[in-house]
Design an enzyme around this catalytic site. Structure first.
Site, PDB file in Angstrom:
ATOM      1  N   ASP A 273       0.839  -1.186   0.000  1.00 38.39           N
ATOM      2  CA  ASP A 273       0.000   0.000   0.000  1.00 38.39           C
ATOM      3  C   ASP A 273       0.882   1.246   0.000  1.00 38.39           C
ATOM      4  O   ASP A 273       2.011   1.226   0.505  1.00 38.39           O
ATOM      5  CB  ASP A 273      -0.903   0.030   1.236  1.00 38.39           C
ATOM      6  N   ARG A 274       0.349   2.332  -0.522  1.00 39.54           N
ATOM      7  CA  ARG A 274       1.143   3.560  -0.616  1.00 39.54           C
ATOM      8  C   ARG A 274       1.667   3.996   0.747  1.00 39.54           C
ATOM      9  O   ARG A 274       2.801   4.475   0.861  1.00 39.54           O
ATOM     10  CB  ARG A 274       0.283   4.680  -1.228  1.00 39.54           C
TER      11      ARG A 274
END
Length: 538
Positions: A273-274
């Site tokens: 995930d970012r």
């Protein structure tokens, strides 16, 4: 050879085979006509888009298609054919039944789609679109001009350009696209188009030139953990996406590795995930990528994460097997639900400081936000999780799966909470992605009259004169001063806004990929500062 006592069927079959030797039938996905007869010498050229950013959604409604929403490529020209050949205009029927060649006066010529090259990678031309600068603990990208490009999808054929922009590309109000058309920013088959009532045809090529702004990420560098002839392993900082997607292009791991470490044509072996930091692996060749992905499918790989959660996590090992359902693909919002996909995560507390716990996480499956959702269900969400530890979930904040609202209400409340905090970037969203009830009501800027210059026989349909060169930005001394140091694009919403920069710590979520292990390899990164025993909360 005789068949069934007669040579006629064999003769007919032989003749038909000779007649069709120069042709082939192909199925064109997305084409309303389905199977089409084309020259075999030209090959099967399906309507693929060029230089597609890997990892982005195929459907404009599934991806935040910003600044015009069509497919990004960074190029302002149609892809070149692999083999040069003279174009053969297609034949179309006339009212009297005769055939005429497309491209004659009075009829718009639609070029055939171009074959996308296999193994397209980002090049020096892409990297040179803009540059980075660092300020206040953040890595920033100077605004730049960019082309969003796409071939006409099957469902758009027969619809007007106005209809497509109003229903598919909702990043801006329709008045923005009308102004962009008057300014010559919208192009159809390489030609400026100002009449949005034009009806789209199969294989039409759409382009939209925009002034692009990217959100900042932390200035934390990407550290190389290992590199050999097969793989590159890095320690990914929080807040940086792995590959171009949504509003991010240059502020991504792929682009930073290409621009600053000269590492290109990398194949991501897994996703983070970012907001998640830690071990991230890339293969250098397609063969290595396929081999390791096969190991993933056979569940031969082990992943280990570490996080800091609310409260005192149980000292004994905890296994959570609650199924997870995706509520919104666009936001990436999930929750525990019996209708969801089965998944399993094993948790073990490492330390407790009286307020929060450091927990080791071992996901045995790979569902979206699996660790974060399971921790929320157990009543110990990650302490700074911007999705699963917010007031939008109600008083219990999702503990035990107790959510006193519908999925639509949950999504609406989460978006409203972040819109009020001006933190939609955390969700990889922007104002144009919001439902009508949450969007700003004013779009008067785009309703200004951009005057059309008078057409003359010498210069018909002259475009509005706009400078499409981006002025270099000087690092800001104070928030907002950047706007005084560069030329403002007249159609760019972002140029008219002064946003307060986030603090670097606001872009860090306390979830870290600590170790990645497989047959014959094991890579790990250092424990992050927030997971140390002597760490103190602000």
């Amino acid at each position: 050879m005789w068949l069934g006592g007669s040579a006629a069927p064999v003769f007919l079959l032989s003749g038909a085979r000779c007649a069709l030797r120069g042709f082939t039938f192909v199925w064109l996905r997305g084409s309303p006509r389905g199977c089409r007869l084309i020259m075999a010498s030209g090959g099967c050229e399906a309507p693929e888009r060029k230089d597609r950013d890997p990892g982005c959604s195929e459907d404009p409604q599934e991806q935040p298609l910003l600044k015009g929403g069509a497919e990004p490529s960074g190029k302002q020209q149609l892809p070149a054919r692999e083999k040069k050949q003279a174009p053969v205009p297609a034949l179309s029927p006339t009212s009297d039944g005769r055939k005429k060649r497309r491209g004659q006066v009075g009829e718009r010529f639609v070029p055939p789609p171009k074959k996308r090259r296999a193994g397209v990678s980002f090049s020096e031309q892409h990297f040179a679109e803009t540059s980075y600068y660092f300020e206040g603990g953040l890595r920033k990208v100077r605004p730049y001009y960019f082309d969003f490009q796409t071939y006409c999808k099957g469902r758009w054929v027969g619809r007007s350009l106005l209809h497509v922009y109003s229903t598919e590309f909702r990043a801006h109000p329709l008045s923005f696209y009308e102004a962009a058309a008057r300014a010559g920013r919208l192009r159809l088959n390489e030609q400026p188009v100002r009449d949005l009532s034009v009806i789209l045809k199969d294989n039409d090529f759409l382009q939209n030139t925009v002034h692009r702004h990217e959100p900042p990420v932390t200035a934390e560098p990407i550290r190389l953990l290992a590199e050999d002839n097969e793989v590159v392993v890095v320690d990914k900082p929080s807040s940086m996406p792995v590959h171009p997607c949504g509003r991010f292009r240059h502020n991504t791991v792929i682009f930073v590795l290409g621009k600053e470490h000269r590492l290109k044509e990398l194949h991501p072996l897994h996703r983070l995930d970012r907001l998640t930091s830690g071990v991230l692996m890339f293969a250098k060749t397609a063969a290595v990528s396929e081999r390791i992905h096969e190991q993933v499918r056979d569940r031969q790989l082990e992943k280990e994460y570490v996080c800091r959660v609310e409260g005192e996590f149980p000292a004994e090992e905890v296994t959570c097997k609650e199924p997870i359902l995706v509520v919104s693909y666009k936001v990436g919002l999930c929750r525990v639900d019996p209708r969801g996909k089965p998944c399993e995560t094993i948790f073990q507390r490492l330390s407790y400081n009286g307020h929060s716990s450091v927990v080791q996480c071992r996901p045995l499956t790979g569902r979206t936000h699996q660790i974060r959702v399971h921790l929320q269900f157990l009543g110990h969400p990650i302490i700074n999780d911007p999705i699963y530890n917010t007031a939008a979930w109600g008083p219990a904040r999702g503990r035990g799966g107790h959510i006193p609202k519908t999925d639509d209400e949950l999504l609406r409340d989460l978006l409203e909470e972040h819109r009020a905090k001006q933190s939609l970037d955390v969700l990889d969203l922007f104002e144009g992605d919001l439902p009508p009830g949450l969007k700003p009501t004013s779009d008067t800027f785009f309703k200004q009259d951009l005057k059309e210059p008078a057409s003359t026989p010498e210069e018909p349909n002259q475009a509005v004169s706009l400078d499409l060169d981006t002025t270099e930005l000087a690092p800001r001394e104070a928030a907002g001063s950047e706007l005084k140091n560069k030329e403002i694009d007249p159609l760019c919403e972002e140029c008219r806004l002064v946003r307060q920069d986030p603090l670097p710590q606001e872009l860090v979520m306390y979830l870290h990929a600590l170790r990645y292990k497989g047959p014959g390899f094991e890579y790990s990164s250092p424990m992050p500062a927030w997971a140390q025993d002597d760490w103190k909360e602000d």
